[in-house]
Design an enzyme around this catalytic site. Structure first.
Site, PDB file in Angstrom:
ATOM      1  N   GLY A  69      -5.686 -14.176   2.806  1.00 11.44           N
ATOM      2  CA  GLY A  69      -5.361 -12.839   3.562  1.00 11.44           C
ATOM      3  C   GLY A  69      -4.663 -12.222   2.183  1.00 11.44           C
ATOM      4  O   GLY A  69      -4.818 -11.186   1.596  1.00 11.44           O
ATOM      5  N   THR A  70      -4.054 -13.607   0.916  1.00  7.13           N
ATOM      6  CA  THR A  70      -3.306 -12.155   0.218  1.00  7.13           C
ATOM      7  C   THR A  70      -4.336 -12.286  -1.332  1.00  7.13           C
ATOM      8  O   THR A  70      -4.016 -11.337  -1.652  1.00  7.13           O
ATOM      9  CB  THR A  70      -1.543 -13.350  -0.104  1.00  7.13           C
ATOM     10  OG1 THR A  70      -0.980 -13.708   0.828  1.00  7.13           O
ATOM     11  CG2 THR A  70      -1.408 -12.773  -1.103  1.00  7.13           C
ATOM     12  N   ASN A 147       0.839  -6.852  11.608  1.00  8.94           N
ATOM     13  CA  ASN A 147       1.317  -8.242  11.736  1.00  8.94           C
ATOM     14  C   ASN A 147       3.068  -8.241  13.116  1.00  8.94           C
ATOM     15  O   ASN A 147       3.202  -9.289  13.994  1.00  8.94           O
ATOM     16  CB  ASN A 147       1.417  -8.852  10.567  1.00  8.94           C
ATOM     17  CG  ASN A 147       2.694  -7.483   9.569  1.00  8.94           C
ATOM     18  OD1 ASN A 147       2.465  -7.427   9.061  1.00  8.94           O
ATOM     19  ND2 ASN A 147       3.655  -9.017   8.844  1.00  8.94           N
ATOM     20  N   GLN A 175      -4.730  -9.115  10.817  1.00 10.65           N
ATOM     21  CA  GLN A 175      -4.307  -9.652  12.185  1.00 10.65           C
ATOM     22  C   GLN A 175      -5.438  -9.189  13.304  1.00 10.65           C
ATOM     23  O   GLN A 175      -5.441  -9.925  14.416  1.00 10.65           O
ATOM     24  CB  GLN A 175      -3.002  -9.195  12.652  1.00 10.65           C
ATOM     25  CG  GLN A 175      -1.393  -9.756  11.527  1.00 10.65           C
ATOM     26  CD  GLN A 175      -1.621 -10.888  12.470  1.00 10.65           C
ATOM     27  OE1 GLN A 175      -1.702 -11.353  13.438  1.00 10.65           O
ATOM     28  NE2 GLN A 175      -0.561 -11.461  11.050  1.00 10.65           N
ATOM     29  N   SER A 195      -8.051 -13.926   7.087  1.00 11.21           N
ATOM     30  CA  SER A 195      -7.794 -14.803   6.593  1.00 11.21           C
ATOM     31  C   SER A 195      -8.101 -16.726   8.134  1.00 11.21           C
ATOM     32  O   SER A 195      -8.207 -15.414   9.185  1.00 11.21           O
ATOM     33  CB  SER A 195      -6.469 -14.768   6.224  1.00 11.21           C
ATOM     34  OG  SER A 195      -5.587 -15.948   6.065  1.00 11.21           O
ATOM     35  N   HIS A 197      -6.482 -19.106   8.741  1.00 14.66           N
ATOM     36  CA  HIS A 197      -5.642 -19.679   9.613  1.00 14.66           C
ATOM     37  C   HIS A 197      -5.035 -18.899  11.237  1.00 14.66           C
ATOM     38  O   HIS A 197      -4.357 -19.312  11.473  1.00 14.66           O
ATOM     39  CB  HIS A 197      -4.676 -20.266   8.806  1.00 14.66           C
ATOM     40  CG  HIS A 197      -3.566 -19.487   8.443  1.00 14.66           C
ATOM     41  ND1 HIS A 197      -2.313 -19.025   8.250  1.00 14.66           N
ATOM     42  CD2 HIS A 197      -3.729 -18.019   7.403  1.00 14.66           C
ATOM     43  CE1 HIS A 197      -1.489 -18.222   8.219  1.00 14.66           C
ATOM     44  NE2 HIS A 197      -2.286 -17.498   6.890  1.00 14.66           N
ATOM     45  N   THR A 233     -13.851 -24.230  -8.352  1.00 12.51           N
ATOM     46  CA  THR A 233     -14.600 -24.819  -7.483  1.00 12.51           C
ATOM     47  C   THR A 233     -14.380 -24.604  -6.067  1.00 12.51           C
ATOM     48  O   THR A 233     -13.220 -24.650  -5.625  1.00 12.51           O
ATOM     49  CB  THR A 233     -14.674 -27.045  -7.944  1.00 12.51           C
ATOM     50  OG1 THR A 233     -14.708 -26.507  -9.525  1.00 12.51           O
ATOM     51  CG2 THR A 233     -15.562 -27.412  -7.421  1.00 12.51           C
ATOM     52  N   CYS A 321       6.981 -14.172   6.641  1.00 16.18           N
ATOM     53  CA  CYS A 321       7.831 -14.102   4.818  1.00 16.18           C
ATOM     54  C   CYS A 321       8.794 -13.759   5.025  1.00 16.18           C
ATOM     55  O   CYS A 321       9.679 -14.386   4.724  1.00 16.18           O
ATOM     56  CB  CYS A 321       6.726 -13.276   4.423  1.00 16.18           C
ATOM     57  SG  CYS A 321       4.785 -13.423   4.982  1.00 16.18           S
TER      58      CYS A 321
HETATM   59  N1  PLP Z   1      -2.259  -9.794   6.025  1.00 10.07           N
HETATM   60  C1  PLP Z   1      -1.269  -9.589   6.924  1.00 10.07           C
HETATM   61  C2  PLP Z   1      -1.529  -8.256   8.022  1.00 10.07           C
HETATM   62  C3  PLP Z   1      -0.837 -11.125   7.437  1.00 10.07           C
HETATM   63  O1  PLP Z   1      -0.792 -10.965   8.836  1.00 10.07           O
HETATM   64  C4  PLP Z   1      -1.073 -12.172   6.608  1.00 10.07           C
HETATM   65  C5  PLP Z   1      -0.461 -13.289   7.431  1.00 10.07           C
HETATM   66  O2  PLP Z   1       0.825 -13.245   7.858  1.00 10.07           O
HETATM   67  C6  PLP Z   1      -1.779 -12.187   5.520  1.00 10.07           C
HETATM   68  C7  PLP Z   1      -1.795 -10.347   4.487  1.00 10.07           C
HETATM   69  C8  PLP Z   1      -1.594 -13.050   4.457  1.00 10.07           C
HETATM   70  O3  PLP Z   1      -3.100 -14.051   4.692  1.00 10.07           O
HETATM   71  P1  PLP Z   1      -2.241 -15.675   3.750  1.00 10.07           P
HETATM   72  O4  PLP Z   1      -1.499 -15.921   5.184  1.00 10.07           O
HETATM   73  O5  PLP Z   1      -3.699 -15.952   4.344  1.00 10.07           O
HETATM   74  O6  PLP Z   1      -2.359 -15.269   2.466  1.00 10.07           O
END
Ligand code: PLP
Length: 385
Positions: A69-70, A147, A175, A195, A197, A233, A321
């Site tokens: 996601g990031t 989130n 989310q 994302s 996970h 890769t 985080c």
């Molecule tokens: N965006 C939101 C709304 C999230 O809740 C999160 C992760 O908690 C992320 C982005 C980041 O995703 P990733 O952990 O896959 O980098």
């Protein structure tokens, strides 16, 4: 342990692990290689890409594979602004740090940033967005679902308003995928982040949907993989796992949504009726079904998480985080919560493996630990707790 922190991460589904295994053992080829190993790995990636696209109603060639996601958010933001001359960008005040930090960085680089406010439910008003769109705006990024409190934004309406001015619209749907029906064609978004996970796939893999015709610049340069938009890769096993997680999320979407709703409805109604001075936060209806966010007056959320952990329950005060660096939730602040409300917050997010019995056990533990913490609370007499 009872795991109720599925917004932070989820257990990897057994079928996902099974699907991934051959790519560690026998099928270890580099997808760019011409030989049979390479071709096999490449076709596994394309199959996964189809499954990922399918979950959100996209075409396979609109899916860019990333590390999560990031990276998807960063690629969307920098990828768009570097194509444009305009220097005004819009987002909301309740985004994840994976949006807010790049926006802050762009602000330092000279961009003008507008952070849209939210109401007490965490909702952005599309009328506010309309007022803020300027001649010089080149990008709007508003998250699909929050989130921390789970509120779902009126994305379709905001896309319509943004497109009237020919401006690009991105949404962070990390989310939301697997929790609500998402059809990118119907929504009309230009870019959407995902994302793995968060939907029972492996960590460190994700995707960015890029609508056909939308041009972005790459963040990572090198061998030219992913049509030159993301060199390096490919993480074949994880991509395959993410593909399977998307297939399972799509095949079981209705069933999962009902399961999530059953658990969170039970949790919310029991907590509100059995624990005094408790509030349920976020929008009452416009919310992802797996999230329940509470505040308990006179209780410190971090103490509550520790007590729950001691009682074998894993939950969270908000985003994983922000807890690490111990800062007050910017989301609850933006929702105009008082300091006391912010400190007494608890996020419970259920997943596919949770049961009603686990919810009942959690309520019993919560009743006990909230009482214990209130007995030593500095607010005990002020609020007659
Ligand atoms: N965006 C939101 C709304 C999230 O809740 C999160 C992760 O908690 C992320 C982005 C980041 O995703 P990733 O952990 O896959 O980098």
């Amino acid at each position: 342990m009872i795991y109720l922190d599925n917004a932070a991460s989820t257990p990897v589904h057994a079928k996902v692990i099974e699907e991934m295994m051959p790519y560690f053992k026998e099928q270890y080829g580099n997808p760019s290689s011409i030989h049979k190993y390479g071709r096999f790995a490449n076709s596994a990636i394309q199959n996964a890409r189809r499954r990922i696209a399918n979950l959100i109603g996209a075409d396979s060639d609109e899916i860019l594979l990333t590390s999560g996601g990031t990276e998807s958010n960063n690629t969307a933001l920098y990828g768009i602004v570097s194509q444009k001359n305009e220097k005004h960008i819009i987002t909301s005040s309740i985004e994840h740090d994976a949006i807010l930090e790049p926006y802050k960085h762009l602000e330092k680089e000279g961009y003008k940033v507008c952070y849209l406010p939210v109401d007490k439910y965490g909702l952005v008003d599309p009328e506010d967005l309309k007022k803020e769109l300027l001649q010089d705006t080149c990008l709007v990024s508003i998250m699909f679902a929050n989130n921390e409190v789970g509120t779902i934004q009126p994305i379709k309406e905001m896309v319509r308003i943004t497109h009237e001015k020919n401006i690009i619209f991105h949404t962070d749907a990390v989310q939301a995928i697997g929790k609500v029906v998402i059809d990118v064609k119907e929504l009309g978004v230009d870019l959407l982040s995902m994302s793995s996970h968060k939907i029972n796939g492996p960590k460190g893999v994700g995707a960015l949907y890029i609508r056909k015709g939308v041009k972005i610049s790459p963040l990572i340069l090198g061998g030219g993989q992913e049509s030159g938009l993301r060199s390096g890769t490919e993480n074949v096993a994880s991509i395959v796992g993410f593909g399977m997680a998307c297939k399972l999320a799509r095949d079981n979407l209705d069933q999962n949504i009902s399961h999530f709703k059953k658990l969170t409805n039970r949790l919310v109604s029991r907590v509100l009726s059995e624990i005094p001075h408790a509030n349920h936060n976020g929008h009452p209806e416009k919310r992802i079904p797996n999230n329940a966010h509470f505040t308990f007056l006179g209780v410190n959320g971090e103490d509550l998480i520790i007590k729950l952990d001691e009682n074998k329950i894993a939950a969270s005060t908000g985003s994983a985080c922000s807890v690490r660096i111990q800062k007050a939730s910017h989301v609850l602040k933006a929702m105009d919560f008082s300091h006391e409300q912010i400190t007494g917050s608890l996020r419970i997010t259920v997943g596919i493996t949770n049961t009603e019995q686990e919810i009942d056990e959690t309520v019993e533990v919560l009743k006990k630990v909230v009482k214990e913490l209130r007995a030593v609370s500095p607010y005990k007499s002020k609020y007659n707790l």
